[in-house]
Design a protein around this motif. Sequence first.
Motif, PDB file in Angstrom:
ATOM      1  N   ARG A   2      49.457  44.867  36.104  1.00  0.00           N
ATOM      2  CA  ARG A   2      48.006  45.334  36.772  1.00  0.00           C
ATOM      3  C   ARG A   2      49.231  45.147  38.262  1.00  0.00           C
ATOM      4  NH1 ARG A   2      43.057  46.505  37.421  1.00  0.00           N
ATOM      5  NH2 ARG A   2      43.258  46.285  35.237  1.00  0.00           N
ATOM      6  N   GLU A   4      50.011  44.953  41.705  1.00  0.00           N
ATOM      7  CA  GLU A   4      49.462  43.592  43.429  1.00  0.00           C
ATOM      8  C   GLU A   4      48.207  44.289  44.625  1.00  0.00           C
ATOM      9  OE1 GLU A   4      51.053  40.578  43.076  1.00  0.00           O
ATOM     10  OE2 GLU A   4      51.704  41.298  41.454  1.00  0.00           O
ATOM     11  N   ASP A   6      45.916  46.565  43.117  1.00  0.00           N
ATOM     12  CA  ASP A   6      45.039  46.142  42.196  1.00  0.00           C
ATOM     13  C   ASP A   6      44.525  44.462  42.657  1.00  0.00           C
ATOM     14  OD1 ASP A   6      46.413  48.097  39.823  1.00  0.00           O
ATOM     15  OD2 ASP A   6      44.918  48.294  41.230  1.00  0.00           O
ATOM     16  N   LYS A   7      45.349  43.274  42.644  1.00  0.00           N
ATOM     17  CA  LYS A   7      44.665  42.513  42.440  1.00  0.00           C
ATOM     18  C   LYS A   7      44.082  41.844  43.802  1.00  0.00           C
ATOM     19  CE  LYS A   7      48.663  40.655  39.625  1.00  0.00           C
ATOM     20  NZ  LYS A   7      49.732  40.037  39.279  1.00  0.00           N
ATOM     21  N   LEU A  44      39.639  40.831  37.107  1.00  0.00           N
ATOM     22  CA  LEU A  44      39.909  39.694  37.586  1.00  0.00           C
ATOM     23  C   LEU A  44      40.217  37.961  36.526  1.00  0.00           C
ATOM     24  CD1 LEU A  44      41.133  37.886  40.250  1.00  0.00           C
ATOM     25  CD2 LEU A  44      38.701  37.617  41.010  1.00  0.00           C
ATOM     26  N   HIS A  47      42.462  38.678  33.997  1.00  0.00           N
ATOM     27  CA  HIS A  47      43.303  39.009  34.354  1.00  0.00           C
ATOM     28  C   HIS A  47      44.114  37.122  34.568  1.00  0.00           C
ATOM     29  CE1 HIS A  47      47.239  39.418  36.166  1.00  0.00           C
ATOM     30  NE2 HIS A  47      46.650  38.594  37.355  1.00  0.00           N
TER      31      HIS A  47
END
Length: 301
Positions: A2, A4, A6-7, A44, A47
């Motif tokens: 994924r 960064e 997106d985080k 989230l 992850h």
Amino acid sequence: MRREWDKHHLLNVFCQVIEKGSFSKAARHLDLPNSSVSKAVSQLESHLGKTLLLRTTRALSTTDEGKLVYKRAQALLEGFRSLEEELEELSSAPKGKLRVTFPNTLGRMLFSQICNDFLKSYPDFELELIFTASHLDLIEENIDIAFRTWHTLPDSPFYCVSLLKVKLLFVASPEYLIRCGTPNSLDCLAQHNVLLTRHSVLENSWVQDNGPQYTFTGNLIANNRFHIREAVLAGIGIGMLPSYFCQKDIASGGFVELLPELPREQKTLGALYRVKRESSKKLDTFLRFVEQRLARLELPD
């Protein structure tokens, strides 16, 4: 893997859900479908491998892991917002708000006009000027710049810059000198009416190198140098005033400097500030303006 970015999006959505208290309110605030908000929180959690929110039809609660993630996410998101602001500031004309504090007399006599001229040159700035006899805490009071005087550099966790050397001068009006005579030594001066301030005992006495200390007396004591200046101009007595306070009166003939040959201890006028100048365009712009104006002052030697 994924990305960064997106985080960042997932953390932002998660924080909004907690702050708004529900998925639907967060969705309205972010202008996203409810399903997208729910999906972001699930992604989230997947992850991180932790359950962050406990969902029921009536309530939404945060797990211990969720509380930790929320606390850290707030700091990360705020750091990113600050970075965006700094980058925008670097690429645009300097502007913004500065909270600045000065000692009362120093601020009124030396800095009021400088600040007015600065705002004429930089109308997009906003200055909040605080004139006080107290040393305000830069962090607790959210002060950007504090102008102060010192004999030796203060022990401080902040950045600082020295701006100007300031001396105390003995001055009197021509009227007083005609009436009472002109002192030509410290022994003679000690017999005159010397007007005093309450700022410091040291400012009401004089110590010669390897010599005696002279303590002066007079019929006026004030905690405001503006009143001492007016009294000197009125011919009441002799004043001990900072060089920046006397320059115009000496130049105009309203004051006569006494015993100019005496060596005298100098103070430094400087500024304290919390962040590096190169990291804040608005801070650096203001300080450069002040430095340029102070460099043009013609103070008595």
